[in-house]
Design an enzyme around this catalytic site. Structure first.
Site, PDB file in Angstrom:
ATOM      1  CG  HIS A  78      24.599 -81.356 -16.787  1.00  0.00           C
ATOM      2  ND1 HIS A  78      23.428 -81.291 -16.773  1.00  0.00           N
ATOM      3  CD2 HIS A  78      25.155 -79.826 -16.858  1.00  0.00           C
ATOM      4  CE1 HIS A  78      23.006 -80.215 -17.145  1.00  0.00           C
ATOM      5  NE2 HIS A  78      24.069 -79.380 -17.061  1.00  0.00           N
ATOM      6  N   GLY A 105      16.036 -74.785 -15.751  1.00  0.00           N
ATOM      7  CA  GLY A 105      15.533 -76.168 -15.286  1.00  0.00           C
ATOM      8  C   GLY A 105      15.396 -77.234 -16.501  1.00  0.00           C
ATOM      9  CB  SER A 107      19.478 -80.022 -18.229  1.00  0.00           C
ATOM     10  OG  SER A 107      19.919 -79.280 -19.286  1.00  0.00           O
TER      11      SER A 107
END
Length: 524
Positions: free
Chosen positions: A392, A354, A356
């Site tokens: 992302h 976690g 990022s």
């Protein structure tokens, strides 16, 4: 200095280790000193030959020895800086031209400002009192045939990596080192210099017999291999320095951070030193450094929180109602104007922890962010990686800009909006791949030089960034030892990189299973 005053003018880290003084008591003082073992210890530390090493009676002796042996036609001394080299040159009748750097430009040195006809140039790295650390390309630009460039590295011991610039192989460079600062040995006079063999012989020929005593020789042999303890002492000061910078952030002053155990401070007062002395705190006056005036003082980073608190309290009292410093570009705050590092955050964590997501949340209040992705560009070969990249991107705010590049330093240097680098591990993997680390054999260290150059570029850009910066990196070394040579190389290299970046970072966080912990240095 009045009796009982807190001495923050002398920047020698005390006390010296008890084990060292115990070992020194064993030295046979009836025998003449033999510098050979000390030179061999220095050579082993830097990976050079003993013929490139000279022990000196404290680093200051090296400057007098250089002046007497070389007798340059013109010497250029870069200021503000330690004044002993200029004093030594003038005492030898050498003409000296001062190259004075501008505080509004962060004391940066323009190589073109050094007179071409100067056949000897002296500068500090890191510099005392400014803390300035010139890049290798600046040093390289100073070198030329027939010129000696003397680099005063007396405070390089406070870096996480204290290897210095001599290993870079720049022609005509002499590095002067001191072991008195970080080890608390100012009274023993322990230092050495590194120079090309022919130049080292030339310097040695002008010396009196037995210039370095037996205790200093033994101290050198004991301290050069004591790298782990040296790094621990440097780390302790690094943590104390970061805390002091934070504590000073609410005062109307400017601070030039340093990688060593001192900070240069400027205020709107010309009598700050005497005001602090009245309050029981002694600091180093600034006006004796060429290029500075009485509005500058240099303060030692005290390893004890009580000592740091005494300085902050005395400064707050002395600066009450004082005018703000008048300088060049600085950081505006509600408390005034100060020159402090732009906020930097390093987010560490394991795979899928976690980290990022947490890093993105730190910049959630910024409408525009430059998202720097140094990993490989997604393609059809690695579908899993491509899917992760798509995910992302989908989770980033619409106003954020994505930059896929392996040149993270350039992205940081040119940024005009907050930056998120995700992540340093993929950047380092690319750097090591380009350097041929994976193809190297055991004992082959040629790739290290290429990687070190890129890491230094990154650290410089990280340190000098003018915008908010958040970087993500994988924390390594908590699990089993990697089963491959390349895995071990990468683990060790990333561990070093994380540590170097953390030393230049205001805020380091560890994310474990989605839980976040701000990291503090317990040794501080």
């Amino acid at each position: 200095m009045p009796a009982g005053a807190l001495d923050l003018a002398v920047n020698v880290l005390a006390p010296s280790p008890a084990w060292l003084t115990d070992r020194l008591s064993e030295v046979d003082l009836t025998a003449y000193p033999d510098p050979g073992p000390g030179r061999e210890a220095v050579a082993a530390r830097h990976g050079v030959s003993p013929q490139e090493c000279l022990l000196v009676n404290g680093a200051a002796e090296a400057f007098w020895m250089l002046a007497q042996a070389l007798r340059p036609r013109l010497a250029a001394c870069v200021h503000p800086s330690f004044t002993a080299p200029e004093a030594a040159l003038r005492s030898a009748g050498v003409p000296v031209e001062r190259v004075v750097r501008d505080p509004a430009d962060e004391f940066a040195l323009d190589p073109a400002s050094v007179p071409e006809r100067a056949d000897l140039v002296v500068l500090g790295r890191p510099d005392n009192p400014t803390g300035r650390t010139e890049d290798l390309d600046v040093l390289a630009a100073l070198t030329r045939p027939g010129r000696v460039v003397v680099v005063d590295e007396a405070f390089a011991e406070f870096w996480p990596d204290a290897s210095g610039v001599y290993a870079e192989g720049l022609p005509g460079v002499v590095c002067v080192r001191s072991l008195t600062k970080i080890w608390g040995l100012a009274g023993l006079r322990v230092g050495y210099l590194l120079a090309e063999p022919a130049l080292a012989r030339r310097l040695d020929e002008v010396r009196q017999p037995w210039p370095v005593n037996a205790l200093a020789v033994r101290a050198t042999t004991l301290l050069c291999p004591a790298e782990e303890e040296r790094r621990e002492r440097a780390d302790r000061i690094g943590a104390a320095r970061r805390e002091l910078l934070t504590e000073l952030s609410g005062l109307p002053l400017e601070v030039w951070p340093s990688p060593a155990n001192f900070l240069l401070i400027r205020t709107g007062l010309g009598d700050l030193r005497s005001r602090l002395l009245e309050r029981g705190v002694a600091v180093r006056r600034g006006e004796t450094f060429p290029g500075l005036d009485s509005t500058f003082v240099r303060v030692t980073v005290h390893p004890d929180p009580v000592g740091r608190a005494a300085l902050v309290d005395a400064l707050g009292d002395a600066l009450e109602g004082a005018p703000e410093p008048v300088t060049g570009p600085a950081v505006a705050t509600s408390a005034g104007t100060r020159r402090l590092p732009v906020e930097r955050t390093l987010v560490l964590g394991g795979a899928r922890s976690g980290k990022s997501r947490h890093a993105q949340r730190l910049l959630a209040d910024s409408a525009k962010v430059l998202y720097v992705a140094p990993g490989p560009v997604p393609d059809a070969i690695d579908s899993d990686w491509a899917a992760r990249v798509v995910e992302h991107r989908r989770n980033r705010p619409a106003g954020w800009t994505t930059l896929e590049t392996d040149d993270v330093p350039a992205a940081l240097e040119s940024a005009t909006q907050p930056v998120l680098v995700d992540c340093l591990a993929t950047w380092l993997a690319g750097v090591m791949d380009a350097a041929g680390a994976w193809e190297s054999s055991d004992g082959d260290t040629a790739w290290h030089e290429k990687v070190d150059v890129e890491v230094e570029r990154l650290l410089k850009a990280w340190r000098s960034a003018s915008v908010r910066v958040v970087a993500v990196s994988n924390e390594v070394g908590s699990g089993v030892v990697p089963g491959t040579r390349s895995g071990v190389l990468f683990r060790d290299a990333l561990g070093r990189l994380n540590r170097q970046v953390a030393d230049l970072t205001d805020d380091v966080r560890l994310v474990v299973a989605g839980r976040v912990q701000r990291l503090e240095d317990e040794r501080a």
